[in-house]
Enzyme design. Structure first.
Site, PDB file in Angstrom:
ATOM      1  N   SER A  46       0.843  -1.201   0.000  1.00  0.00           N
ATOM      2  CA  SER A  46       0.000   0.000   0.000  1.00  0.00           C
ATOM      3  C   SER A  46       0.879   1.252   0.000  1.00  0.00           C
ATOM      4  O   SER A  46       0.400   2.343  -0.300  1.00  0.00           O
ATOM      5  CB  SER A  46      -0.931   0.022   1.219  1.00  0.00           C
ATOM      6  N   ASP A  84       5.550  -7.181   2.158  1.00  0.00           N
ATOM      7  CA  ASP A  84       4.723  -7.729   1.085  1.00  0.00           C
ATOM      8  C   ASP A  84       5.575  -8.202  -0.085  1.00  0.00           C
ATOM      9  O   ASP A  84       6.525  -7.514  -0.495  1.00  0.00           O
ATOM     10  CB  ASP A  84       3.764  -6.655   0.560  1.00  0.00           C
ATOM     11  N   GLU A 181      -8.964  -9.607   4.385  1.00  0.00           N
ATOM     12  CA  GLU A 181      -9.320  -8.245   3.962  1.00  0.00           C
ATOM     13  C   GLU A 181     -10.736  -8.196   3.393  1.00  0.00           C
ATOM     14  O   GLU A 181     -11.090  -8.973   2.496  1.00  0.00           O
ATOM     15  CB  GLU A 181      -8.303  -7.711   2.930  1.00  0.00           C
TER      16      GLU A 181
HETATM   17  O1  KIV Z   1      -0.247  -3.303   1.885  1.00  0.00           O
HETATM   18  C1  KIV Z   1      -0.994  -3.256   2.877  1.00  0.00           C
HETATM   19  O2  KIV Z   1      -1.156  -2.207   3.515  1.00  0.00           O
HETATM   20  C2  KIV Z   1      -1.674  -4.500   3.267  1.00  0.00           C
HETATM   21  C3  KIV Z   1      -2.613  -4.542   4.382  1.00  0.00           C
HETATM   22  C4  KIV Z   1      -3.029  -5.837   4.869  1.00  0.00           C
HETATM   23  C5  KIV Z   1      -3.142  -3.413   5.063  1.00  0.00           C
HETATM   24  O3  KIV Z   1      -1.445  -5.488   2.651  1.00  0.00           O
HETATM   25 NA    NA Z   2      -0.442  -5.201   0.674  1.00  0.00          NA
END
Ligand code: KIV
Ligand code: NA
Length: 255
Positions: A46, A84, A181
């Protein structure tokens, strides 16, 4: 103060202690959130929107991720640092392994991957190579398509069953937690009851084992897009604007 590990997170399932997780993109914020004893800090993709100005997470490169993971890692936090696996690196096992190793070299202590059964082979390989993996099902921002359709997941029976199957599948493969999510609250509750690792919810109601929020949403630092489930605790955008205006006045008045 002891270091938080993936097993510590996994074991919250037994203690019933809820997990409060946040995203983080930089060194000072990582220090501050660690002082606040947030146990899990996610360098989430994000960051593509909230710090890099991309339209969605599919534009985030591995180098973008590494840049921010390194900054966070320099804070030497007690929290578990999860990163991530960005778009383009998570649908081929060898690429996902290469990417995960790079993220680890940069300072990540676990990776998160979007997907259920379709990432089974990848999750298996990563775990066999000593990479700690967090799952992410329900709404998967990397796979929303254009224009992105934000909606609740698990409302219809077929989708509900698939989500439950995916959660059970991932937990049996050995992920240490799963992000849920935008799930229907009752479905998130059922997944939480059925699987043996903590569920970390975002927009999925109050029955998960923990919650995660994008830091910028928590403090009102990205006011141009605010998800419905977020109650910002601060209006950082306004505070910064006021400070800048006060500074400008001061300079212009010659003080
Ligand atoms: O990238 C992100 O912020 C996420 C979340 C689970 C909030 O993957
Ligand atoms: Na994410």
């Amino acid at each position: 103060s002891i270091k938080i590990t993936p097993d510590w997170v996994r074991n919250r399932k037994n203690t019933g202690e809820k997990i409060a997780a946040l995203t983080v993109v930089d060194y000072p914020t990582a220090k501050i959130l660690d002082e606040a004893q947030i146990p899990l800090l996610l360098v989430g993709d994000s960051l593509g929107m909230v710090t890099l100005g991309y339209e969605d997470t599919t534009k985030v490169s591995l180098n973008d991720m590494l840049h921010h993971v390194r900054a966070v890692a320099r804070a030497n936090v007690k929290a578990l640092v999860v990163a991530d696996i960005p778009f383009g690196w998570n649908r081929e096992a060898e690429k996902a392994l290469y990417c995960s190793r790079k993220l680890y070299e940069a300072g990540a202590e676990a990776v998160k991957i979007e997907g259920g059964k379709e990432v089974g082979q990848i999750v298996k390989l990563l775990i066999s190579q000593g990479i700690a993996v967090m799952g992410h099902i329900g709404l998967m921002p990397q796979f929303l398509g254009q224009p992105p359709k934000y909606r609740k997941y698990g409302i219809d029976e077929k989708e509900k069953k698939q989500i439950i199957d995916d959660a059970l599948f991932l937990s049996r493969l050995g992920v240490f937690a799963i992000v849920l999510e935008a799930l229907d609250e009752a479905v998130a509750a059922e997944v939480t009851r059925l699987i043996e690792v903590p569920t970390i919810g975002i927009g999925s109601g109050k029955y998960c084992d923990g919650q995660i929020l994008v830091f910028h949403d928590l403090v009102g630092l990205f006011p141009w897009f605010r998800p419905k489930f977020v109650q910002p605790k601060l209006n950082m955008a306004l505070l910064i604007k006021e400070a800048a205006i006060a500074y400008k006045k001061e300079v212009q008045s010659g003080l």
